[in-house]
Scaffold this motif. Structure first.
Motif, PDB file in Angstrom:
ATOM      1  N   VAL A   1       0.845  -1.202   0.000  1.00  0.00           N
ATOM      2  CA  VAL A   1       0.000   0.000   0.000  1.00  0.00           C
ATOM      3  C   VAL A   1       0.875   1.244   0.000  1.00  0.00           C
ATOM      4  CG1 VAL A   1      -1.776   1.263   1.260  1.00  0.00           C
ATOM      5  CG2 VAL A   1      -1.851  -1.237   1.181  1.00  0.00           C
ATOM      6  N   GLU A   2       1.969   1.198   0.754  1.00  0.00           N
ATOM      7  CA  GLU A   2       2.887   2.335   0.779  1.00  0.00           C
ATOM      8  C   GLU A   2       3.491   2.588  -0.604  1.00  0.00           C
ATOM      9  OE1 GLU A   2       2.366   0.674   4.806  1.00  0.00           O
ATOM     10  OE2 GLU A   2       2.800  -0.148   2.821  1.00  0.00           O
ATOM     11  N   LEU A   3       3.807   1.526  -1.330  1.00  0.00           N
ATOM     12  CA  LEU A   3       4.332   1.692  -2.684  1.00  0.00           C
ATOM     13  C   LEU A   3       3.285   2.306  -3.608  1.00  0.00           C
ATOM     14  CD1 LEU A   3       6.325  -1.636  -3.207  1.00  0.00           C
ATOM     15  CD2 LEU A   3       7.263   0.682  -3.133  1.00  0.00           C
ATOM     16  N   LEU A   4       2.014   1.864  -3.472  1.00  0.00           N
ATOM     17  CA  LEU A   4       0.944   2.459  -4.282  1.00  0.00           C
ATOM     18  C   LEU A   4       0.830   3.960  -3.997  1.00  0.00           C
ATOM     19  CD1 LEU A   4      -1.790  -0.321  -3.971  1.00  0.00           C
ATOM     20  CD2 LEU A   4      -0.574   0.315  -6.056  1.00  0.00           C
ATOM     21  N   ASP A   5       0.875   4.339  -2.733  1.00  0.00           N
ATOM     22  CA  ASP A   5       0.806   5.769  -2.377  1.00  0.00           C
ATOM     23  C   ASP A   5       1.967   6.532  -2.999  1.00  0.00           C
ATOM     24  OD1 ASP A   5      -1.459   5.269  -0.889  1.00  0.00           O
ATOM     25  OD2 ASP A   5      -0.383   5.092   1.023  1.00  0.00           O
ATOM     26  N   GLN A   6       3.146   5.919  -2.947  1.00  0.00           N
ATOM     27  CA  GLN A   6       4.337   6.579  -3.497  1.00  0.00           C
ATOM     28  C   GLN A   6       4.211   6.773  -5.004  1.00  0.00           C
ATOM     29  OE1 GLN A   6       8.101   4.712  -2.430  1.00  0.00           O
ATOM     30  NE2 GLN A   6       8.934   5.204  -4.445  1.00  0.00           N
ATOM     31  N   VAL A   7       3.753   5.743  -5.726  1.00  0.00           N
ATOM     32  CA  VAL A   7       3.597   5.850  -7.179  1.00  0.00           C
ATOM     33  C   VAL A   7       2.536   6.893  -7.518  1.00  0.00           C
ATOM     34  CG1 VAL A   7       2.820   4.599  -9.238  1.00  0.00           C
ATOM     35  CG2 VAL A   7       4.400   3.509  -7.633  1.00  0.00           C
ATOM     36  N   TYR A   8       1.424   6.914  -6.745  1.00  0.00           N
ATOM     37  CA  TYR A   8       0.357   7.881  -7.023  1.00  0.00           C
ATOM     38  C   TYR A   8       0.849   9.316  -6.810  1.00  0.00           C
ATOM     39  CZ  TYR A   8      -4.396   9.695  -7.316  1.00  0.00           C
ATOM     40  OH  TYR A   8      -5.523  10.379  -7.702  1.00  0.00           O
ATOM     41  N   ARG A   9       1.674   9.516  -5.759  1.00  0.00           N
ATOM     42  CA  ARG A   9       2.160  10.876  -5.489  1.00  0.00           C
ATOM     43  C   ARG A   9       3.229  11.310  -6.481  1.00  0.00           C
ATOM     44  NH1 ARG A   9       2.193   9.009  -0.092  1.00  0.00           N
ATOM     45  NH2 ARG A   9       4.446   8.662  -0.316  1.00  0.00           N
ATOM     46  N   SER A  10       4.159  10.397  -6.799  1.00  0.00           N
ATOM     47  CA  SER A  10       5.312  10.785  -7.610  1.00  0.00           C
ATOM     48  C   SER A  10       5.055  10.705  -9.106  1.00  0.00           C
ATOM     49  CB  SER A  10       6.509   9.895  -7.259  1.00  0.00           C
ATOM     50  OG  SER A  10       6.257   8.554  -7.661  1.00  0.00           O
ATOM     51  N   GLY A  11       4.102   9.845  -9.504  1.00  0.00           N
ATOM     52  CA  GLY A  11       3.879   9.647 -10.925  1.00  0.00           C
ATOM     53  C   GLY A  11       4.957   8.800 -11.580  1.00  0.00           C
TER      54      GLY A  11
ATOM     55  N   LEU B   1       6.164 -12.561  -6.345  1.00  0.00           N
ATOM     56  CA  LEU B   1       5.619 -11.862  -7.510  1.00  0.00           C
ATOM     57  C   LEU B   1       6.683 -11.016  -8.205  1.00  0.00           C
ATOM     58  CD1 LEU B   1       2.366 -10.474  -5.814  1.00  0.00           C
ATOM     59  CD2 LEU B   1       2.656 -12.692  -6.948  1.00  0.00           C
ATOM     60  N   ASP B   2       6.606 -10.989  -9.553  1.00  0.00           N
ATOM     61  CA  ASP B   2       7.231  -9.953 -10.369  1.00  0.00           C
ATOM     62  C   ASP B   2       6.101  -9.030 -10.813  1.00  0.00           C
ATOM     63  OD1 ASP B   2       9.727 -11.049 -10.153  1.00  0.00           O
ATOM     64  OD2 ASP B   2       9.749 -11.960 -12.152  1.00  0.00           O
ATOM     65  N   PHE B   3       6.216  -7.713 -10.591  1.00  0.00           N
ATOM     66  CA  PHE B   3       5.089  -6.838 -10.929  1.00  0.00           C
ATOM     67  C   PHE B   3       5.575  -5.412 -11.205  1.00  0.00           C
ATOM     68  CE2 PHE B   3       5.700  -6.372  -6.418  1.00  0.00           C
ATOM     69  CZ  PHE B   3       5.498  -5.021  -6.172  1.00  0.00           C
ATOM     70  N   ILE B   4       4.651  -4.625 -11.788  1.00  0.00           N
ATOM     71  CA  ILE B   4       4.899  -3.202 -12.022  1.00  0.00           C
ATOM     72  C   ILE B   4       3.671  -2.414 -11.609  1.00  0.00           C
ATOM     73  CG2 ILE B   4       4.135  -3.401 -14.436  1.00  0.00           C
ATOM     74  CD1 ILE B   4       6.091  -1.112 -15.093  1.00  0.00           C
ATOM     75  N   TYR B   5       3.903  -1.287 -10.930  1.00  0.00           N
ATOM     76  CA  TYR B   5       2.868  -0.294 -10.656  1.00  0.00           C
ATOM     77  C   TYR B   5       3.091   0.861 -11.633  1.00  0.00           C
ATOM     78  CZ  TYR B   5       1.746  -2.536  -6.161  1.00  0.00           C
ATOM     79  OH  TYR B   5       1.350  -3.418  -5.184  1.00  0.00           O
ATOM     80  N   GLN B   6       2.205   0.979 -12.628  1.00  0.00           N
ATOM     81  CA  GLN B   6       2.352   2.002 -13.665  1.00  0.00           C
ATOM     82  C   GLN B   6       1.295   3.091 -13.445  1.00  0.00           C
ATOM     83  OE1 GLN B   6       4.638   2.239 -16.250  1.00  0.00           O
ATOM     84  NE2 GLN B   6       3.733   4.269 -16.573  1.00  0.00           N
ATOM     85  N   PRO B   7       1.705   4.353 -13.202  1.00  0.00           N
ATOM     86  CA  PRO B   7       0.701   5.408 -12.983  1.00  0.00           C
ATOM     87  C   PRO B   7      -0.110   5.684 -14.258  1.00  0.00           C
ATOM     88  CG  PRO B   7       2.911   6.339 -13.095  1.00  0.00           C
ATOM     89  CD  PRO B   7       3.079   4.850 -13.075  1.00  0.00           C
ATOM     90  N   ILE B   8      -1.424   5.955 -14.083  1.00  0.00           N
ATOM     91  CA  ILE B   8      -2.316   6.330 -15.191  1.00  0.00           C
ATOM     92  C   ILE B   8      -2.489   7.849 -15.132  1.00  0.00           C
ATOM     93  CG2 ILE B   8      -4.616   6.055 -16.180  1.00  0.00           C
ATOM     94  CD1 ILE B   8      -4.748   3.326 -14.777  1.00  0.00           C
ATOM     95  N   VAL B   9      -2.152   8.521 -16.228  1.00  0.00           N
ATOM     96  CA  VAL B   9      -2.132   9.990 -16.254  1.00  0.00           C
ATOM     97  C   VAL B   9      -3.191  10.482 -17.233  1.00  0.00           C
ATOM     98  CG1 VAL B   9      -0.695  12.020 -16.667  1.00  0.00           C
ATOM     99  CG2 VAL B   9       0.336   9.934 -15.731  1.00  0.00           C
ATOM    100  N   ASP B  10      -3.959  11.566 -16.843  1.00  0.00           N
ATOM    101  CA  ASP B  10      -4.968  12.129 -17.743  1.00  0.00           C
ATOM    102  C   ASP B  10      -4.319  13.139 -18.685  1.00  0.00           C
ATOM    103  OD1 ASP B  10      -4.540  14.414 -16.264  1.00  0.00           O
ATOM    104  OD2 ASP B  10      -6.474  14.372 -15.229  1.00  0.00           O
ATOM    105  N   SER B  11      -5.167  13.810 -19.479  1.00  0.00           N
ATOM    106  CA  SER B  11      -4.647  14.749 -20.489  1.00  0.00           C
ATOM    107  C   SER B  11      -3.949  15.946 -19.871  1.00  0.00           C
ATOM    108  CB  SER B  11      -5.799  15.223 -21.388  1.00  0.00           C
ATOM    109  OG  SER B  11      -6.816  15.840 -20.599  1.00  0.00           O
TER     110      SER B  11
END
Length: 737
Positions: free
Chosen positions: A262-272, A297-307
């Motif tokens: 969850v901490e990694l998700l927060d970090q990716v969401y904040r940093s992009g 697991l091998d995985f990637i958290y990829q941020p989704i960015v709008d226009s």
């Protein structure tokens, strides 16, 4: 302007209120806009526009009167029924696909969806067929307590007449009429939009199918709370098929809290910035019980960015590599233990090679000693036989000569015992195995053991209850146990304790694989244990070799244990020595369990020396002149009529000339190309009913196989005495008579 809520002033019946979904009941509150009371329930009921409400399963839960009029149905016909049961449609038709797609989109995305024009036939009021109708529909999601789609509100407008007017106008004025042109253009645009939406939905459905069937796990998380918007089958399988859609990660997967995800998700969401994990360990809990499973697991958290460049969610994609990780760990463990296993197997191979070399050496020594014993027995037969004749014929007053003859006989008997031990070691002694109760044999030996060992040795027997029977030569087994007892006595010069135990045992395949000539199976084990000085490993390794002894010169022959070894091996068993210096020694004899139902024979008491008569004729066949002379002499002394031959052909010629022969007494090993067994076969063919008795100083395959006499064979071993031969000949002649 400030929004306020006021109590509803228009009463509803209990049935009316309970029939409405909770989002519409709204705890029976009304809304005040600019001082105007608006009752949402009354508005829904009284609206001239058709409204119907479905739950997520598309079951009709409420509708207003306008909807009933538009569909020409009654409330009882629709309430509680599935939409497509109440209004059947072909799922493969364009209209069927359009309606289903729109409703699924609302459930999935939680946003309103509009169908500008949809053709949907409904049953005629008369029940006679269907009526073509055209509709424009809007589907609006009604949220539940936690933001999920709890219901769908459908606003339906029947545009059938408008659609028909357009068709009529086009038919009358073509494309020149301005009104018709406008209406036609509007409808064409609506149809074009609808067709584009359908094509787009088909493409989106294809992408959703690819997403759902992707072999890697994937999910789309929305917003800073990481709410599950999408999750494919691989992801659901990873988390135990939990209900995740529309729920945040922290609530759906509470066990990952504190594991860093969850901490990694927060970090990716904040940093992009994306995060890539390799072989990351996660512990997941099954939703139905308290068990937890460790995954990698091998995985990637990829941020989704709008226009506008803002992060709106996170795309999760990865692979479960648990099996690969476990295989790598197993391989590492295997590599770590490989060297140790190779060393262990090398040691086992060397031990087996050493055991094989020892067995081969014992076999060579056995063949040599067996051959020596054979020749020696023939010599002893002459010595013992003639000493017996001398003793029987010396007068009582010749005391000195009688003592000399007795001393000579005592030496001959010791030589015969020595020869017997050589034959036992070489596994060439003829055994006569019979069903045997080992406990009973040991009880019968008790007095003999106490006399042999003396007063300084305490003897204890521990006999197992329910002991299995064996098939063995009782006399040879007694000799083997007595030899072990004497060895034990010599190992306890200052006294001690001798314990003889019996037990049922099983030798498994693992033990048998590391010991030459040992078969797995059930055995009776006899343990002979002393409290003597013990033996070193080097001594144990050579203990069974003939003539090997640790005693002082003149104190032993070194044949006691070799005799035990040969007898046990010849009986299909196994013998093992366990010893520690200063503590004592245990010798274990394993004899195979007897599984047949043959009963044990009672031992017969020794009888007086029987005599023969001149009416009974015995043919003696022996190539050694001295042995043959002795045999003929004592048989005649016993009263029999005796004829003799030195080989097989001569014996057969005698049989053809003699009118009457009762017994064939033949050596087994003979010259002239015929052994005793072959002579006996031909003799019995000439004289059916002829009795046969063999003699030998060395067991051969002619009458002995696997250390056992062939069935029905009668044998007396050299050197035999006057009394032994008298009883054996009488037994054979009287058998079956």
């Amino acid at each position: 302007m400030r929004r306020s809520t006021l109590p509803i002033t228009v009463p509803l019946s209990m049935d009316e209120e309970q029939s409405l979904p909770r989002p519409i009941r709204a705890d029976r509150q009304a809304t005040d806009w600019v001082g105007i009371n608006i009752d949402a329930v009354r508005l829904f009921k009284a609206s001239p526009n058709p409204y119907v409400i479905f739950d997520p399963a598309l079951t009709i839960v409420e509708m207003n009167d306008a909807y009933l009029r538009a569909t020409m149905r009654s409330r009882e016909e629709l309430l509680g029924r599935h939409l497509f049961e109440a209004f059947p449609s072909d799922p493969s038709s364009i209209s069927g696909r359009q309606l289903r797609t729109s409703l699924q989109r609302v459930l999935r995305e939680g946003r309103p969806d509009h169908l500008p024009l949809i053709h949907y036939a409904i049953p005629k009021p008369s029940g006679d067929g269907y009526e073509d109708r055209y509709w424009s529909a809007t589907h609006t999601p009604l949220p539940g307590d936690h933001g999920e789609v709890a219901y769908i509100l459908q606003h339906t407008v029947d545009v059938t007449e408008l659609h028909r007017l357009r068709l009529i106008a086009e038919a009358k004025v073509g494309r020149s009429g301005p009104t018709a042109l406008i209406e036609a253009d509007v409808f064409r645009r609506a149809e074009a939009v609808q067709a584009a939406n359908t094509a787009l939905e088909h493409e989106r459905e294809r992408l959703r199918t690819l997403f759902a069937q992707a072999p890697s796990f994937m999910a789309v998380l929305n917003g800073p709370d990481h709410v599950f918007e999408l999750a494919n089958e691989a992801y659901l399988a990873l988390v135990g098929h939990r209900d995740v859609l529309g729920k945040p990660v922290r609530r759906t997967l509470p066990e990952v809290e504190g594991q860093g995800f969850v901490e990694l998700l927060d970090q990716v969401y904040r940093s992009g910035k994306p995060f890539v994990g390799r072989g990351v360990r996660v512990v997941l809990q099954a939703p139905t019980d308290e068990t937890r499973a460790e995954r990698f697991l091998d995985f990637i958290y990829q941020p989704i960015v709008d226009s506008d460049g803002r992060v709106t969610g996170i795309f999760v994609q990865g692979h479960d590599i648990t099996e690969q990780k476990l295989a790598e760990a197993a391989l590492q463990e295997l590599n770590a233990s490989l060297e140790e296993e190779v060393d262990q197997r090398t040691r086992e191979l060397r031990e087996r090679e050493e055991a094989l070399r020892q067995a081969q050496k014992m076999e060579v020594v056995g063949q040599l000693t067996g051959g020596v014993a054979h020749d020696f027995n023939n010599l002893l037969q002459v010595v013992v036989g003639n000493l017996e004749i001398l003793q029987r014929n010396l007068p009582e007053e010749a005391g000195r000569l009688r003592r000399a003859a007795e001393n000579a006989m005592s030496g001959a008997r010791r030589a015969a015992t020595l020869t017997q031990r050589l034959l036992a070691f070489s596994r060439r002694q003829p055994l006569d195995p019979r069903p045997l109760d080992v406990n009973r044999l040991l009880n019968d030996m008790s007095d003999m053991l106490h006399r042999t060992l003396g007063e300084t040795i305490a003897v204890e027997t521990v006999l197992a209850a329910g002991l299995w029977r064996v098939e063995a030569d009782a006399n040879q087994l007694e000799n083997a146990i007595l030899n072990l007892a004497v060895n034990a006595r010599d190992a306890m010069p200052n006294g001690g304790k001798l314990t003889i135990e019996t037990a049922n045992a099983r030798i498994d395949e693992a033990y048998a694989a590391t010991h030459i000539e040992v078969s797995p199976g059930q055995y009776v084990v006899i343990c002979v244990t002393d409290t003597g000085v013990g033996m070193e490993k080097a001594t144990i390794a050579r203990a069974f070799e003939p003539f090997f002894t640790t005693k002082e010169p003149g104190k032993g022959t070194g044949l006691g244990l070799s005799m035990v070894y040969g007898f046990v091996k010849q009986s299909g068993g196994h013998v093992k020595i366990y010893s520690e210096l200063g503590i004592g020694t245990t010798v274990k004899i394993y004899l195979p369990r007897l599984t047949s139902g043959v009963t044990e024979e009672e031992p017969r008491a020794a009888a007086i020396i029987p005599e023969g008569s001149r009416e009974e004729t015995i043919l003696v066949i022996e190539d050694d002149d001295d042995v043959r002379t002795y045999s003929v002499e004592i048989l005649r002394e016993l009263g029999y009529r005796v004829i003799e031959a030195h080989d097989g052909p001569a014996a057969l010629r005698l049989l053809q000339r003699q009118s009457h022969v009762d017994l064939l007494f033949s050596d087994v090993v003979l010259p002239g190309g015929m052994d005793g067994a072959e002579i006996a076969r031909q003799a019995v063919a000439l004289r059916p009913g002829l009795k046969v008795l063999f003699t030998t100083g060395y067991a051969r395959d002619a009458i002995v196989h696997h250390g056992r006499l062939d069935r029905g064979v009668q044998l007396i071993t050299k050197p035999f005495t006057y009394a032994d031969l008298a009883r054996k000949v009488r037994d054979v002649l009287d058998a079956g008579s």
